[in-house]
Scaffold this active site. Structure first.
Site, PDB file in Angstrom:
ATOM      1  N   ASP A 179      -4.932  -7.295  17.823  1.00  0.00           N
ATOM      2  CA  ASP A 179      -4.530  -5.982  17.339  1.00  0.00           C
ATOM      3  C   ASP A 179      -3.528  -6.132  16.192  1.00  0.00           C
ATOM      4  OD1 ASP A 179      -6.030  -4.896  19.374  1.00  0.00           O
ATOM      5  OD2 ASP A 179      -4.329  -4.766  20.758  1.00  0.00           O
TER       6      ASP A 179
HETATM    7  N1  URA Z   1      -5.489  -7.970  24.148  1.00  0.00           N
HETATM    8  C1  URA Z   1      -4.935  -6.904  23.535  1.00  0.00           C
HETATM    9  O1  URA Z   1      -4.726  -5.862  24.159  1.00  0.00           O
HETATM   10  N2  URA Z   1      -4.630  -7.002  22.246  1.00  0.00           N
HETATM   11  C2  URA Z   1      -4.818  -8.111  21.518  1.00  0.00           C
HETATM   12  O2  URA Z   1      -4.495  -8.138  20.335  1.00  0.00           O
HETATM   13  C3  URA Z   1      -5.387  -9.225  22.165  1.00  0.00           C
HETATM   14  C4  URA Z   1      -5.703  -9.131  23.483  1.00  0.00           C
END
Ligand code: URA
Length: 239
Positions: free
Chosen positions: A106
């Protein structure tokens, strides 16, 4: 592999830009199979021909594998109209056509992103059936308990989202390590939400058998070593 221009071959190996290579050719610094190269558009098969720069053999690498410590605020994408992507912040010496981030973190997640042009390895790394585990450190807004650990171990089902059993190790009241082998959208955040916690900080620390290099500050990167390239698909797990 098809024949390729010598300037393209050498720039793909991070020897320099196409212009740098042109200059090197002018200075007669490049030879192929013992013959000095005079023009940048001469073509060779880099897997067959022996290419030398200043008399040193270039061992041709078909693919590039870069470990980046992604900073928060940068997208794991190849292009975005508004935000900076991991390819935008990739140092010039690593840039070449066909690179992409293998898997997504993310925008606000930090840590290990593999940037490569090897589609087959990326596919293997991301497919849950290959059991390549990814390790995350999460800081959450509630006090974590053994019940949360057990919920993760059982596997979390949210109706439309089912997550395979995952390991969690509590480091302190609000901090835990989590290991998963899937890469579903917002997976770690959703799993914590399911036990009543919001993730306030998330960082990926390991992919397969390869840890994020602690010497890389946010935004920095380096190439994987030969050992790391094979270890990235390792089924290593356990926290
Ligand atoms: N899980 C998440 O919620 N976000 C990420 O960036 C990676 C794994």
């Amino acid at each position: 592999m098809a024949l390729q221009r010598i300037d393209k071959i050498l720039s793909s190996q991070n020897i320099g830009s196409r212009n740098d290579i042109k200059e090197m050719i002018k200075k007669k610094r490049i030879s192929v199979d013992g013959k000095i190269i005079l023009k940048p558009d001469e073509k060779f098969d880099p897997n067959i021909s022996e290419i030398k720069v200043d008399g040193n053999i270039i061992s041709f690498k078909k693919y590039l594998y870069v470990m980046m410590n992604k900073p928060s605020g940068v997208l794991s994408a190849t292009y975005d109209k508004y935000d900076k992507t991991v390819l935008d912040i990739l140092p010039k010496e690593f840039q070449r056509n066909g690179l992409f981030p293998a898997g997504r973190l993310d925008k606000d997640t930090e840590g290990f992103v593999l940037i490569t042009d090897d589609g087959e390895l990326a596919h293997k790394m991301l497919s849950p059936k290959n059991h390549v585990y990814k390790l995350y450190k999460a800081v959450v807004d509630k006090i974590l308990t053994d019940e949360d650990v057990h919920a993760f171990e059982k596997g979390i089902s949210l109706g439309k989202d089912d997550f395979l059993p995952a390991s969690m190790k509590i480091l302190d009241e609000h901090t835990a390590l989590v290991e998963i082998c899937e890469g579903k959208f917002h997976q770690v955040k959703k799993m914590f939400n399911a036990v009543g916690a919001n993730v306030i900080y998330l960082k990926r620390l390991r992919i397969g058998g390869v840890f994020l290099d602690e010497n890389l500050s946010a935004g920095e990167c380096r190439q994987l070593t030969e050992n790391e390239i094979s270890d990235i698909l390792s089924k290593t797990h356990g926290i």
